[in-house]
Design an enzyme around this catalytic site. Structure first.
Site, PDB file in Angstrom:
ATOM      1  N   ASP A   1     -17.734  16.398  18.503  1.00 26.85           N
ATOM      2  CA  ASP A   1     -16.559  16.117  19.302  1.00 26.85           C
ATOM      3  C   ASP A   1     -17.066  15.994  20.747  1.00 26.85           C
ATOM      4  O   ASP A   1     -18.155  16.458  21.055  1.00 26.85           O
ATOM      5  CB  ASP A   1     -15.575  17.283  19.151  1.00 26.85           C
ATOM      6  CG  ASP A   1     -14.547  17.321  20.250  1.00 26.85           C
ATOM      7  OD1 ASP A   1     -13.823  16.330  20.396  1.00 26.85           O
ATOM      8  OD2 ASP A   1     -14.471  18.340  20.953  1.00 26.85           O
TER       9      ASP A   1
ATOM     10  N   ASP B   1     -14.336  21.921  19.078  1.00 27.80           N
ATOM     11  CA  ASP B   1     -13.805  23.101  19.756  1.00 27.80           C
ATOM     12  C   ASP B   1     -12.292  23.162  19.712  1.00 27.80           C
ATOM     13  O   ASP B   1     -11.710  24.223  19.826  1.00 27.80           O
ATOM     14  CB  ASP B   1     -14.235  23.073  21.227  1.00 27.80           C
ATOM     15  CG  ASP B   1     -13.577  21.928  21.971  1.00 27.80           C
ATOM     16  OD1 ASP B   1     -13.621  20.797  21.461  1.00 27.80           O
ATOM     17  OD2 ASP B   1     -12.997  22.164  23.043  1.00 27.80           O
TER      18      ASP B   1
ATOM     19  N   ASP C   1      -9.608  19.197  16.484  1.00 28.92           N
ATOM     20  CA  ASP C   1     -10.775  19.050  15.611  1.00 28.92           C
ATOM     21  C   ASP C   1     -10.601  19.775  14.282  1.00 28.92           C
ATOM     22  O   ASP C   1     -11.406  19.600  13.365  1.00 28.92           O
ATOM     23  CB  ASP C   1     -12.027  19.613  16.305  1.00 28.92           C
ATOM     24  CG  ASP C   1     -12.333  18.882  17.605  1.00 28.92           C
ATOM     25  OD1 ASP C   1     -12.231  17.642  17.611  1.00 28.92           O
ATOM     26  OD2 ASP C   1     -12.658  19.552  18.593  1.00 28.92           O
TER      27      ASP C   1
END
Ligand code: ADP
Ligand code: MG
Length: 668
Positions: free
Chosen positions: A355, A556, A560
């Site tokens: 990410d 995080d 996600d």
């Protein structure tokens, strides 16, 4: 016999059973007792084994010097009893539960040997057996200790301050949110909370790994289990004992220790049948030759030897100790792997997806520019104030940045009357009676978006900024540009992962393609998938899995979570990560240090190699000894030595994974 196992030494073969009763702050006293107890078992076993060995050497000396026979016999008894009583008792207990225990077989074999005049062989057998048992117990204890040392203990008691300043010592578990506690110099902080008075340096290494103490004054957050320096702090409790960060980590480790690796489950399934077959063959080895008139003594010895050397003890010990040691090692270096299954999977990783915000970047963006739409009738302060109000409840790093910018500008930030998060897109809220939306620039969210707004957004994005559009009461009113820095070590992590997996990592982000590409290039990533909603991140993971990849997703945010759950291995950032991300993940990078990711994959691969090595050693030794016993002549003590030797070698081999050198070698 309903359940047959010749290797019930997996009572201590599985290093973590009985499962750790963790519940930090729950019954800590019991936890201490438990640990103490486990430690003393290993020590006690070592003592008894030592006594048996000394007695055995005594017998040899007495015989060599032609000493009195009575003395030799007394020493024999000491040897047999000291080396044999513990496994004998354990074996009888197991037998009552209809489990055939290899410990018992050893004792029976030794007694049979003594009974047919081979008392020296029997004693040797006892000595080897007791020594290897003690070695195993010590090895096992080491693994367990290092897994447990991850849980730096939260204190059991805290000093609660009453409304008129009176002090009362209470169980930390009894603290509730809102309590005021006093933390004296050198004490461990008893709860997660907010400092409301005093000032001190706090050593947070147990939670964050930060080697240097951090100065804490009013307004700072402190964590249960961290160590207060020289000052005195008054702390307002923010989380109940069960929800503290240490408790969460403890709970994860707890979960980890009761799960078993797939390889282990397979071995245990096969072991049941194997053991049954083994006992059958043993009986046949006894009955058939006797029926044909073979000598009792030789037949008995051969059957006993067979039963011992064919026992799969080393096979049972092959898998879990290396994987658990690897988990402990990773934990010490800041990666919490939630189960042995995950450790196995990590070794097979082929593709890593990152990410962007908060994972590859520091996740502490700053507001760089505020652009006002002409004719929106708003000034910068009002716009920023409204946006900050709307972002107030959001945990997103961009939200924190906008709130921080407003606070810096000295603007009053109101709590919104209503709020909803649009994960991967932005937020919507009612602030001081006005409908405020802060979101990524996209057609579907800004129906009133003006041409200049898209232009401003595009130019911000080309400069590597993240642009968010502020809409007030349906009117596009401004654009806020935010910048974020690449985390230190991102590009070396990317390079290390590419070297390990043979494939460059992939960037998955909800942010715009232009900013994402700029950042990806800086990190060394070429495959960029931008503008993804949480569900679309998940779809990309599925697609990669469809091509046969074993996928790690590192993330995080709340956005996600679906991808983390879908991935073969989800890895959450521990410091900046949201609770949802951490609970969806299979592993947590506790200190957000990306360099640990290639290291943990390397350690997992190492562990897998050791597992294979162990199985090869175990199976080879069993095969060789069985063949010699059946077709040649294998003295009983030699058989026992071979069997126990391979078991100990396998156990110690697993412990190698605890060494910091393993981590350093692969972690660079
Ligand atoms: P990433 O995948 O990089 O972590 P997200 O999926 O969290 O990013 O967000 C994607 C985009 O959605 C952001 O770049 C931003 O434009 C917008 N966004 C998400 N959350 C917020 C928020 N709380 N406030 C404003 N914009 C947001
Ligand atoms: Mg993120």
């Amino acid at each position: 016999m309903s359940h047959t196992s010749t290797c019930e030494r997996d009572v201590h073969v599985d290093p973590l059973s009985p499962p750790i009763s963790m519940s930090v702050g729950d019954r800590p006293a019991e936890r201490h007792r438990d640990r103490h107890w486990a430690g003393s078992i290993a020590v006690a076993e070592a003592r008894w084994a030592g006594l048996a060995t000394v007695a055995f050497l005594g017998v040899l000396a007495v015989r060599a010097l032609g000493g009195p026979a009575d003395m030799a016999w007394a020493l024999f008894v000491i040897c047999y009893v000291s080396g044999g009583w513990q496994p004998g008792r354990a074996g009888l207990r197991a037998l009552r539960k209809k489990i055939l225990d290899v410990d018992l077989l050893m004792i029976v074999a030794a007694l049979v040997a003594a009974g047919i005049g081979q008392e020296l062989d029997g004693a040797l057998l006892i000595v080897i057996f007791a020594t290897s048992g003690a070695l195993e117990a010590v090895a096992t204890k080491r693994t367990r200790d290092s897994v447990r040392s991850l849980l730096s203990l939260a204190p059991e008691q805290a000093t609660r301050l009453g409304p008129d300043g009176d002090e009362e010592v209470v169980e930390a578990a009894a603290l509730v949110v809102g309590d005021l506690v006093l933390v004296r110099p050198g004490e461990r902080v008893g709860a997660d909370g907010l400092v409301v008075g005093g000032m001190s340096e706090v050593d947070q290494a147990t939670i964050t790994g930060e080697p240097l103490p951090v100065v804490k004054a009013a307004g700072a957050e402190v964590f249960a289990g961290t160590l207060n320096g020289t000052g005195v702090l008054r702390v307002r409790v923010l989380r109940a004992a069960g929800d503290t960060v240490v408790a969460r980590i403890a709970a994860m480790v707890d979960e980890a220790t009761v799960t078993k690796a797939k390889a282990q489950l397979f071995i245990e399934r096969v072991e049941q049948r194997y053991s049954l077959a083994m006992v059958t063959v043993t009986l046949a080895l006894l009955v058939v030759p006797l029926a044909f008139g073979a000598a009792l003594q030789a037949t008995l010895l051969r059957a006993m030897t067979f039963m011992i050397v064919a026992s799969p003890c080393a096979v049972v010990l092959a898998t879990m100790p290396p994987l658990l040691s690897a988990m402990a090692n990773a934990g010490r270096h800041g990666v919490l792997v939630k189960s042995a299954v995950v450790m196995e999977q990590l070794a097979r990783t082929t593709t890593v997806c990152f990410d962007k915000t908060g994972t590859l970047t520091e996740g502490t963006p700053r507001v760089a520019e505020v652009y006002l739409v002409a004719g929106s009738g708003m000034d910068e302060a009002t716009l920023l104030g409204l946006a900050a109000g709307a972002e107030q409840p959001s945990e997103h790093p961009l939200a924190r940045a906008i709130v921080a910018a407003a606070a810096e500008a000295g603007l009053p930030v109101a709590m919104p009357e209503a709020f909803s998060a649009l994960p991967g897109r932005g937020v919507e809220a009612l602030v001081m009676g006005r409908r405020v939306e802060v979101a990524r620039p996209a057609g579907d969210l800004g129906p009133m978006q003006h041409a200049p707004v898209s232009e401003v957004a595009a130019s911000l994005e080309s400069a590597g900024h993240t642009a968010v559009v502020v809409t007030v009461d349906g009117n596009t009113s401004g654009v806020i540009g935010l910048t974020d820095r690449l985390r230190d070590g991102s590009s070396s992590c990317v390079a290390a992962l590419a070297a390990l997996t043979g494939k460059l990592p992939v960037l998955l982000t909800g942010d715009n393609a232009r900013a994402a590409r700029l950042l990806a290039t800086a990190a060394g990533i070429t495959d960029v998938r931008a503008g993804l909603l949480p569900k679309e991140k998940m779809a990309v993971v599925r697609e990669l899995q469809g091509t046969g990849a074993i996928v790690i997703v590192v993330g995080d945010g709340v956005n996600d979570a679906p991808a983390l759950a879908t991935a073969d291995i989800g890895v959450a950032m521990g410091r900046s990560g949201s609770d949802l991300a951490m609970s969806s993940a299979d592993a947590v990078i506790i200190r957000d240090d990306l360099a640990t990711l290639p290291a943990v994959i390397g350690v997992a691969r190492h562990a897998k190699r050791v597992v294979v090595e162990n199985i090869v050693i175990a199976v080879t030794v069993i095969t060789v000894l069985v063949v010699i016993d059946l077709f040649g002549k294998l003295p009983l003590p030699l058989g026992v030595a071979g069997h126990e030797g391979s078991t100990v070698i396998v156990a110690l081999n697993g412990l190698r994974l605890l060494s910091p050198r393993v981590w350093r070698r692969v972690g660079g």
